[in-house]
Design a protein around this motif. Structure first.
Motif, PDB file in Angstrom:
ATOM      1  N   TRP A  66      32.165  94.600  35.310  1.00  0.00           N
ATOM      2  CA  TRP A  66      33.597  94.805  35.060  1.00  0.00           C
ATOM      3  C   TRP A  66      34.381  93.552  35.448  1.00  0.00           C
ATOM      4  N   ALA A  67      34.060  92.986  36.618  1.00  0.00           N
ATOM      5  CA  ALA A  67      34.761  91.787  37.077  1.00  0.00           C
ATOM      6  C   ALA A  67      34.428  90.577  36.199  1.00  0.00           C
ATOM      7  N   LYS A  68      33.161  90.446  35.833  1.00  0.00           N
ATOM      8  CA  LYS A  68      32.743  89.303  35.015  1.00  0.00           C
ATOM      9  C   LYS A  68      33.442  89.318  33.661  1.00  0.00           C
ATOM     10  N   ALA A  69      33.579  90.499  33.071  1.00  0.00           N
ATOM     11  CA  ALA A  69      34.232  90.602  31.763  1.00  0.00           C
ATOM     12  C   ALA A  69      35.684  90.175  31.826  1.00  0.00           C
ATOM     13  N   ARG A  70      36.267  90.227  33.014  1.00  0.00           N
ATOM     14  CA  ARG A  70      37.678  89.862  33.200  1.00  0.00           C
ATOM     15  C   ARG A  70      37.823  88.503  33.878  1.00  0.00           C
ATOM     16  N   ARG A  71      36.697  87.800  34.044  1.00  0.00           N
ATOM     17  CA  ARG A  71      36.656  86.489  34.696  1.00  0.00           C
ATOM     18  C   ARG A  71      37.256  86.555  36.097  1.00  0.00           C
ATOM     19  N   LEU A  72      36.896  87.614  36.809  1.00  0.00           N
ATOM     20  CA  LEU A  72      37.349  87.828  38.181  1.00  0.00           C
ATOM     21  C   LEU A  72      36.161  87.735  39.124  1.00  0.00           C
ATOM     22  N   PRO A  73      36.392  87.464  40.399  1.00  0.00           N
ATOM     23  CA  PRO A  73      35.294  87.467  41.363  1.00  0.00           C
ATOM     24  C   PRO A  73      34.722  88.877  41.520  1.00  0.00           C
ATOM     25  N   ARG A  74      33.470  88.979  41.946  1.00  0.00           N
ATOM     26  CA  ARG A  74      32.811  90.281  42.065  1.00  0.00           C
ATOM     27  C   ARG A  74      33.569  91.211  42.998  1.00  0.00           C
ATOM     28  N   VAL A  75      34.188  90.646  44.035  1.00  0.00           N
ATOM     29  CA  VAL A  75      34.898  91.501  44.976  1.00  0.00           C
ATOM     30  C   VAL A  75      36.027  92.263  44.281  1.00  0.00           C
ATOM     31  N   ARG A 105      36.716  96.214  44.519  1.00  0.00           N
ATOM     32  CA  ARG A 105      38.017  96.822  44.846  1.00  0.00           C
ATOM     33  C   ARG A 105      38.417  97.851  43.788  1.00  0.00           C
ATOM     34  N   ALA A 106      38.202  97.494  42.534  1.00  0.00           N
ATOM     35  CA  ALA A 106      38.500  98.438  41.456  1.00  0.00           C
ATOM     36  C   ALA A 106      37.587  99.653  41.543  1.00  0.00           C
ATOM     37  N   GLY A 107      36.358  99.423  41.979  1.00  0.00           N
ATOM     38  CA  GLY A 107      35.435 100.537  42.167  1.00  0.00           C
ATOM     39  C   GLY A 107      35.896 101.489  43.253  1.00  0.00           C
ATOM     40  N   ALA A 108      36.506 100.950  44.306  1.00  0.00           N
ATOM     41  CA  ALA A 108      37.038 101.803  45.375  1.00  0.00           C
ATOM     42  C   ALA A 108      38.161 102.692  44.844  1.00  0.00           C
ATOM     43  N   GLU A 109      38.970 102.165  43.940  1.00  0.00           N
ATOM     44  CA  GLU A 109      40.013 102.987  43.318  1.00  0.00           C
ATOM     45  C   GLU A 109      39.399 104.082  42.459  1.00  0.00           C
ATOM     46  N   ALA A 110      38.291 103.761  41.811  1.00  0.00           N
ATOM     47  CA  ALA A 110      37.599 104.776  41.005  1.00  0.00           C
ATOM     48  C   ALA A 110      37.066 105.898  41.885  1.00  0.00           C
ATOM     49  N   VAL A 111      36.648 105.565  43.099  1.00  0.00           N
ATOM     50  CA  VAL A 111      36.216 106.603  44.038  1.00  0.00           C
ATOM     51  C   VAL A 111      37.366 107.565  44.314  1.00  0.00           C
ATOM     52  N   ARG A 112      38.536 107.024  44.584  1.00  0.00           N
ATOM     53  CA  ARG A 112      39.695 107.881  44.870  1.00  0.00           C
ATOM     54  C   ARG A 112      40.007 108.791  43.681  1.00  0.00           C
ATOM     55  N   ARG A 119      21.502  91.104  48.288  1.00  0.00           N
ATOM     56  CA  ARG A 119      22.649  90.430  47.671  1.00  0.00           C
ATOM     57  C   ARG A 119      23.149  89.297  48.568  1.00  0.00           C
ATOM     58  N   PRO A 120      23.957  88.388  48.029  1.00  0.00           N
ATOM     59  CA  PRO A 120      24.482  87.281  48.837  1.00  0.00           C
ATOM     60  C   PRO A 120      25.272  87.792  50.044  1.00  0.00           C
ATOM     61  N   GLU A 121      25.221  87.037  51.130  1.00  0.00           N
ATOM     62  CA  GLU A 121      25.872  87.458  52.371  1.00  0.00           C
ATOM     63  C   GLU A 121      27.370  87.662  52.193  1.00  0.00           C
ATOM     64  N   ASP A 122      28.019  86.821  51.378  1.00  0.00           N
ATOM     65  CA  ASP A 122      29.465  86.980  51.214  1.00  0.00           C
ATOM     66  C   ASP A 122      29.798  88.273  50.480  1.00  0.00           C
ATOM     67  N   GLU A 123      28.936  88.684  49.543  1.00  0.00           N
ATOM     68  CA  GLU A 123      29.178  89.950  48.843  1.00  0.00           C
ATOM     69  C   GLU A 123      28.978  91.134  49.785  1.00  0.00           C
ATOM     70  N   ASP A 137      32.001  91.360  51.830  1.00  0.00           N
ATOM     71  CA  ASP A 137      33.099  91.961  51.069  1.00  0.00           C
ATOM     72  C   ASP A 137      32.940  93.483  50.997  1.00  0.00           C
ATOM     73  N   LEU A 138      31.734  93.943  50.743  1.00  0.00           N
ATOM     74  CA  LEU A 138      31.483  95.378  50.643  1.00  0.00           C
ATOM     75  C   LEU A 138      31.733  96.072  51.986  1.00  0.00           C
ATOM     76  N   THR A 139      31.312  95.413  53.060  1.00  0.00           N
ATOM     77  CA  THR A 139      31.541  95.980  54.390  1.00  0.00           C
ATOM     78  C   THR A 139      33.030  96.060  54.688  1.00  0.00           C
ATOM     79  N   GLY A 140      33.763  95.014  54.326  1.00  0.00           N
ATOM     80  CA  GLY A 140      35.204  95.022  54.528  1.00  0.00           C
ATOM     81  C   GLY A 140      35.892  96.119  53.736  1.00  0.00           C
ATOM     82  N   LEU A 141      35.460  96.324  52.498  1.00  0.00           N
ATOM     83  CA  LEU A 141      36.034  97.381  51.682  1.00  0.00           C
ATOM     84  C   LEU A 141      35.715  98.758  52.250  1.00  0.00           C
ATOM     85  N   MET A 142      34.521  98.902  52.812  1.00  0.00           N
ATOM     86  CA  MET A 142      34.154 100.172  53.440  1.00  0.00           C
ATOM     87  C   MET A 142      35.087 100.466  54.607  1.00  0.00           C
ATOM     88  N   LYS A 143      35.355  99.472  55.429  1.00  0.00           N
ATOM     89  CA  LYS A 143      36.257  99.682  56.565  1.00  0.00           C
ATOM     90  C   LYS A 143      37.672  99.976  56.080  1.00  0.00           C
TER      91      LYS A 143
END
Length: 247
Positions: A32-41, A45-52, A78-82, A85-91
């Motif tokens: 989804w992010a790649k198709a919009r030329r956005l970073p994976r994070v 973030r958009a996935g977290a909204e889909a959860v809600r 996965r890469p450490e930065d990803e 990011d996932l851990t930060g979104l979880m918090k």
């Protein structure tokens, strides 16, 4: 996600079976992010909204239990930065949503080993689980550092220890005994397993529990999943006849 609501026509499938437990493999954030030329994070973030959105939709449908595959035991590759990011979104999700979950009477349950995450994140998960433990309206299950093969291996080790101790006879090991050792032992049987993004595999998710679950695969990327997408999956379930191998 209210347990006591009467089942709607969309909740029943084959011979009046009520749809109680839905699990979702949330796939497609990166694409989804790649198709919009956005970073994976941005996709996460958009996935977290889909959860809600999905939890709100599940509540309207009266689904008793929703299980989300949030982080697999293989995702550590996965890469450490990803991962950060996932851990930060979880918090962030816990900070923003636990109050609402608790007020709605929703119990949060974790399957897998979330203590593999950094201490602050693990402590936040523990606090959220403890705060909602007595809630009975419905259950949100989040799979964190979860892999079904690991879950089964842990269950087999526990049973082997009981056999070795003489408290369990080998011939007494039945499917029900095995199921009672799994992380999902206190949950309703899995009725419907959904995977988004067009991939058609289970990816080490609820392998035992999915033995007779209905499977639903959609091309929709997870960040685009919404109430209509969940309703379509539920309607598909309602049109199926669950036979359990009987005929």
């Amino acid at each position: 996600m209210t347990r006591k609501a009467a089942p709607t026509p969309a909740q029943t499938g084959g011979e009046g079976a009520v749809l109680r437990h839905v699990a979702i493999i949330m796939d497609g954030n990166g694409r989804w992010a790649k198709a919009r030329r956005l970073p994976r994070v941005a996709g996460h973030r958009a996935g977290a909204e889909a959860v809600r959105r999905t939890l709100r939709a599940a509540s309207k449908l009266g689904i008793e239990c929703v299980t989300l595959y949030a982080f697999s035991s293989e995702n550590w590759k996965r890469p450490e930065d990803e991962i950060a990011d996932l851990t930060g979104l979880m918090k962030q999700f816990l900070r923003a949503e636990v109050d609402d979950l608790h007020e709605a009477g929703i119990r949060l349950k974790i399957i897998g080993n979330h203590h593999a995450f950094e201490p602050e994140a693990a402590a936040m998960v523990d606090a959220a689980v403890a705060r909602t433990a007595a809630n009975t309206a419905s259950t949100l299950v989040v799979a964190l550092n979860y892999g079904s093969q690991d879950e089964l291996a842990r269950a087999m080790r526990a049973l082997a220890q009981q056999v070795q101790a003489g408290t369990l006879a080998p011939e007494a090991i039945t499917p029900a005994v095995i199921a009672a050792q799994l992380d999902t032992a206190d949950l309703p049987p899995l009725d419907l397993l959904i995977r988004t993004s067009g991939e058609v595999r289970l990816s080490n998710f609820l392998l035992w529990q999915a033995a007779y679950a209905e499977l639903y695969f959609t091309e929709t990327l997870w960040p685009d999943f919404d109430e209509a997408a969940l309703a379509a999956a539920v309607e598909s379930y309602a049109c199926r006849e669950r036979r359990y191998g009987g005929r």
